[in-house]
Design a protein around this motif. Structure first.
Motif, PDB file in Angstrom:
ATOM      1  N   GLY A  46     -70.067   6.138  76.127  1.00  0.00           N
ATOM      2  CA  GLY A  46     -69.265   6.967  76.600  1.00  0.00           C
ATOM      3  C   GLY A  46     -67.855   7.120  74.793  1.00  0.00           C
ATOM      4  N   GLU A  47     -68.323   8.484  75.069  1.00  0.00           N
ATOM      5  CA  GLU A  47     -67.146   8.675  74.006  1.00  0.00           C
ATOM      6  C   GLU A  47     -65.282   8.550  73.897  1.00  0.00           C
ATOM      7  OE1 GLU A  47     -66.449  13.007  71.349  1.00  0.00           O
ATOM      8  OE2 GLU A  47     -68.557  12.117  71.113  1.00  0.00           O
ATOM      9  N   PRO A  48     -65.099   7.835  73.504  1.00  0.00           N
ATOM     10  CA  PRO A  48     -64.029   8.567  74.066  1.00  0.00           C
ATOM     11  C   PRO A  48     -63.077   9.471  74.094  1.00  0.00           C
ATOM     12  CG  PRO A  48     -64.578   6.403  72.180  1.00  0.00           C
ATOM     13  CD  PRO A  48     -66.101   7.456  72.337  1.00  0.00           C
ATOM     14  N   ARG A  49     -62.122   9.566  73.929  1.00  0.00           N
ATOM     15  CA  ARG A  49     -60.848  10.839  74.489  1.00  0.00           C
ATOM     16  C   ARG A  49     -60.678  11.605  73.671  1.00  0.00           C
ATOM     17  NH1 ARG A  49     -57.194  12.229  77.813  1.00  0.00           N
ATOM     18  NH2 ARG A  49     -56.689   9.973  78.637  1.00  0.00           N
ATOM     19  N   HIS A  50     -59.977  12.292  73.602  1.00  0.00           N
ATOM     20  CA  HIS A  50     -58.958  12.360  71.764  1.00  0.00           C
ATOM     21  C   HIS A  50     -58.309  12.241  72.123  1.00  0.00           C
ATOM     22  CE1 HIS A  50     -57.463  13.564  67.718  1.00  0.00           C
ATOM     23  NE2 HIS A  50     -57.114  14.541  68.673  1.00  0.00           N
ATOM     24  N   GLY A  51     -56.948  11.207  71.534  1.00  0.00           N
ATOM     25  CA  GLY A  51     -55.581  11.565  71.528  1.00  0.00           C
ATOM     26  C   GLY A  51     -55.684  10.561  73.120  1.00  0.00           C
ATOM     27  N   SER A  52     -56.786   9.548  73.721  1.00  0.00           N
ATOM     28  CA  SER A  52     -56.865   8.101  74.908  1.00  0.00           C
ATOM     29  C   SER A  52     -55.915   7.287  73.806  1.00  0.00           C
ATOM     30  CB  SER A  52     -57.338   8.433  75.362  1.00  0.00           C
ATOM     31  OG  SER A  52     -58.429   7.904  74.755  1.00  0.00           O
ATOM     32  N   LEU A 190     -57.278   8.303  68.698  1.00  0.00           N
ATOM     33  CA  LEU A 190     -56.315   7.300  69.902  1.00  0.00           C
ATOM     34  C   LEU A 190     -55.606   7.154  69.191  1.00  0.00           C
ATOM     35  CD1 LEU A 190     -59.428   5.013  70.757  1.00  0.00           C
ATOM     36  CD2 LEU A 190     -58.945   7.326  71.166  1.00  0.00           C
ATOM     37  N   ARG A 191     -54.936   7.667  70.176  1.00  0.00           N
ATOM     38  CA  ARG A 191     -53.267   6.430  70.218  1.00  0.00           C
ATOM     39  C   ARG A 191     -52.752   6.420  70.940  1.00  0.00           C
ATOM     40  NH1 ARG A 191     -49.660  10.464  67.446  1.00  0.00           N
ATOM     41  NH2 ARG A 191     -51.016  11.966  67.275  1.00  0.00           N
ATOM     42  N   SER A 192     -51.848   4.677  70.178  1.00  0.00           N
ATOM     43  CA  SER A 192     -51.327   3.948  71.251  1.00  0.00           C
ATOM     44  C   SER A 192     -49.964   4.337  71.157  1.00  0.00           C
ATOM     45  CB  SER A 192     -51.252   2.468  71.217  1.00  0.00           C
ATOM     46  OG  SER A 192     -50.885   1.563  72.454  1.00  0.00           O
ATOM     47  N   VAL A 193     -48.346   4.148  71.765  1.00  0.00           N
ATOM     48  CA  VAL A 193     -47.318   4.628  71.688  1.00  0.00           C
ATOM     49  C   VAL A 193     -46.521   3.409  72.267  1.00  0.00           C
ATOM     50  CG1 VAL A 193     -45.168   5.941  72.070  1.00  0.00           C
ATOM     51  CG2 VAL A 193     -47.084   7.560  71.221  1.00  0.00           C
ATOM     52  N   THR A 194     -46.427   2.233  71.601  1.00  0.00           N
ATOM     53  CA  THR A 194     -45.141   0.896  71.943  1.00  0.00           C
ATOM     54  C   THR A 194     -43.848   1.412  71.626  1.00  0.00           C
ATOM     55  OG1 THR A 194     -45.903  -0.225  70.157  1.00  0.00           O
ATOM     56  CG2 THR A 194     -47.173  -0.291  72.060  1.00  0.00           C
ATOM     57  N   VAL A 195     -42.718   0.494  72.175  1.00  0.00           N
ATOM     58  CA  VAL A 195     -41.079   0.148  72.438  1.00  0.00           C
ATOM     59  C   VAL A 195     -40.870  -1.063  71.706  1.00  0.00           C
ATOM     60  CG1 VAL A 195     -39.276   1.546  72.591  1.00  0.00           C
ATOM     61  CG2 VAL A 195     -40.978   2.849  73.649  1.00  0.00           C
ATOM     62  N   THR A 203     -46.046   4.158  66.604  1.00  0.00           N
ATOM     63  CA  THR A 203     -47.091   5.307  67.289  1.00  0.00           C
ATOM     64  C   THR A 203     -48.438   4.271  66.018  1.00  0.00           C
ATOM     65  OG1 THR A 203     -45.488   7.323  67.722  1.00  0.00           O
ATOM     66  CG2 THR A 203     -48.340   7.007  67.241  1.00  0.00           C
ATOM     67  N   THR A 204     -49.451   3.702  67.175  1.00  0.00           N
ATOM     68  CA  THR A 204     -50.417   3.389  66.326  1.00  0.00           C
ATOM     69  C   THR A 204     -51.458   4.536  66.630  1.00  0.00           C
ATOM     70  OG1 THR A 204     -50.008   1.276  66.713  1.00  0.00           O
ATOM     71  CG2 THR A 204     -52.407   1.408  65.790  1.00  0.00           C
ATOM     72  N   LEU A 205     -52.172   5.195  65.540  1.00  0.00           N
ATOM     73  CA  LEU A 205     -53.810   5.776  65.444  1.00  0.00           C
ATOM     74  C   LEU A 205     -54.539   5.444  64.538  1.00  0.00           C
ATOM     75  CD1 LEU A 205     -52.180   8.778  63.379  1.00  0.00           C
ATOM     76  CD2 LEU A 205     -52.463   8.777  66.204  1.00  0.00           C
ATOM     77  N   MET A 206     -55.889   5.054  66.164  1.00  0.00           N
ATOM     78  CA  MET A 206     -57.641   4.678  65.299  1.00  0.00           C
ATOM     79  C   MET A 206     -58.650   5.824  65.765  1.00  0.00           C
ATOM     80  SD  MET A 206     -58.776   2.505  65.296  1.00  0.00           S
ATOM     81  CE  MET A 206     -58.417   0.999  65.553  1.00  0.00           C
ATOM     82  N   PRO A 207     -59.159   5.601  64.311  1.00  0.00           N
ATOM     83  CA  PRO A 207     -60.038   6.690  64.654  1.00  0.00           C
ATOM     84  C   PRO A 207     -61.135   6.427  64.745  1.00  0.00           C
ATOM     85  CG  PRO A 207     -58.538   7.015  62.301  1.00  0.00           C
ATOM     86  CD  PRO A 207     -58.287   5.724  63.138  1.00  0.00           C
ATOM     87  N   ALA A 231     -54.082  10.651  61.546  1.00  0.00           N
ATOM     88  CA  ALA A 231     -53.470  12.278  62.436  1.00  0.00           C
ATOM     89  C   ALA A 231     -53.942  13.419  61.992  1.00  0.00           C
ATOM     90  CB  ALA A 231     -51.983  12.096  61.768  1.00  0.00           C
ATOM     91  N   GLY A 232     -54.794  13.551  60.867  1.00  0.00           N
ATOM     92  CA  GLY A 232     -55.446  14.899  60.707  1.00  0.00           C
ATOM     93  C   GLY A 232     -57.191  14.631  61.188  1.00  0.00           C
ATOM     94  N   SER A 233     -57.431  14.040  60.991  1.00  0.00           N
ATOM     95  CA  SER A 233     -58.957  12.884  60.419  1.00  0.00           C
ATOM     96  C   SER A 233     -60.082  13.254  61.704  1.00  0.00           C
ATOM     97  CB  SER A 233     -58.963  11.857  59.924  1.00  0.00           C
ATOM     98  OG  SER A 233     -58.349  10.641  61.146  1.00  0.00           O
ATOM     99  N   ARG A 234     -59.366  14.077  62.443  1.00  0.00           N
ATOM    100  CA  ARG A 234     -60.492  14.567  63.311  1.00  0.00           C
ATOM    101  C   ARG A 234     -61.851  15.886  63.305  1.00  0.00           C
ATOM    102  NH1 ARG A 234     -60.085  17.357  69.167  1.00  0.00           N
ATOM    103  NH2 ARG A 234     -61.668  16.864  70.706  1.00  0.00           N
ATOM    104  N   GLY A 235     -62.686  15.416  63.176  1.00  0.00           N
ATOM    105  CA  GLY A 235     -63.647  15.957  62.942  1.00  0.00           C
ATOM    106  C   GLY A 235     -63.798  16.091  61.068  1.00  0.00           C
ATOM    107  N   SER A 236     -64.063  15.055  60.051  1.00  0.00           N
ATOM    108  CA  SER A 236     -64.024  15.051  58.861  1.00  0.00           C
ATOM    109  C   SER A 236     -65.598  13.802  59.187  1.00  0.00           C
ATOM    110  CB  SER A 236     -62.657  14.064  58.184  1.00  0.00           C
ATOM    111  OG  SER A 236     -61.397  14.578  58.597  1.00  0.00           O
TER     112      SER A 236
END
Length: 286
Positions: A46-52, A190-195, A203-207, A231-236
């Motif tokens: 399955g293709e991961p959902r953008h922002g999940s 993909l985005r992971s937010v922890t405190v 915030t951790t980003l995973m293309p 962060a801005g790499s989607r579609g690259s």
């Protein structure tokens, strides 16, 4: 209770734990020995959902056969399923393991493994016994025993493994030179937010990239490094270098990878020399 009594208690407790662990291994009773291991095959990806969140890994459907009964099972990697699947394509073989008689409690690993004998904890307990004996020698006979007791075995271990490290480095450089080159694309970030404990938000980003190998395998993979602006790499569009025998082994910058392996080799050699010098200083100071 004096110092030596505490040291004796330390060594006795961990020595007993080591003996129990070795005994369980000889009897075939360790968790590793009671775990069934088999090869699984990825049927669908399955293709991961953008922002999940990236923590669950790429969604896959895996089929495998129980070695003892021959029964076929099909499972997904939802929930806690061992290693996160970060590279996937239909037809990829991965490792599956589960407690005997409980095939639906399966856990995944990127590679198939025959398993071990469950000696990790007993070996660590034995190391703690050795550390206790060295500590006694240091207190009773002086600091040089710390250098001899710890740096000496470390040096021998480094010298034993160094030739293998050199072979691994040379093999890796040869693999990098033989990599195939194909176009790829970032399909999601993909985005992971922890405190943290101080209240700071991290915030951790995973293309996520996709590419098609020269033999037609459609690969979906996490790409944690090599992309300048995640962060801005989607579609690259990207250039992917991958090992033809294993598309899970891919890089974006071959030259950077080659420099990294050469640098790591230099660090290993310098580290062995420094530890060996410390051991020699300890021997001379005795």
């Amino acid at each position: 209770m004096g110092w030596h009594a505490y040291a004796a208690l330390w060594c006795g407790v961990f020595g007993a734990l080591a003996l129990v662990g070795y005994g369980r291994s000889l009897a075939g009773m360790t968790r590793a020995q009671r775990t069934v291991r088999a090869k699984g095959r990825i049927e669908r990806v399955g293709e991961p959902r953008h922002g999940s969140s990236p923590k669950d890994g790429i969604s896959v459907v895996v089929s495998f056969q129980d070695p003892s009964t021959g029964q076929e099972f099909t499972v997904t990697n939802d929930g806690e399923r061992g290693e996160r699947i970060s590279v996937a394509w239909a037809g990829r073989e991965i490792g599956v393991s589960y407690p005997r008689g409980r095939p639906h409690a399966v856990r995944f690993s990127h590679r198939f493994s025959e398993g071990g004998r469950g000696l990790g904890r007993p070996n660590f307990s034995l190391f703690l016994v050795y550390a206790g004996l060295v500590a006694v020698a240091v207190v009773d006979r002086g600091w040089p025993w710390a250098l001899v007791g710890f740096c000496g075995p470390w040096t021998l271990s480094g010298l034993f493994h160094l030739p293998g490290n050199v072979r691994d480095r040379n093999r890796r450089i040869d693999e990098l030179a033989a990599m195939a080159v194909v176009p790829g694309r970032v399909v999601a970030v993909l985005r992971s937010v922890t405190v943290d404990s101080d209240g700071q938000t991290l915030t951790t980003l995973m293309p996520v990239v996709t590419f098609t190998t020269l033999d037609g395998r459609e690969v979906t993979a996490y790409c944690g490094s090599g992309i300048p602006d995640p962060a801005g790499s989607r579609g690259s569009d990207l250039t992917i270098h991958y090992a033809p025998a294993d598309p899970a082994d891919f890089v974006l910058d071959v030259e950077a990878e080659r420099r990294s392996w050469k640098r790591d080799m230099a660090v290993n050699v310098v580290g062995v020399l420094v530890v060996a010098a410390a051991a020699v200083v300890g021997v001379v100071a005795l």
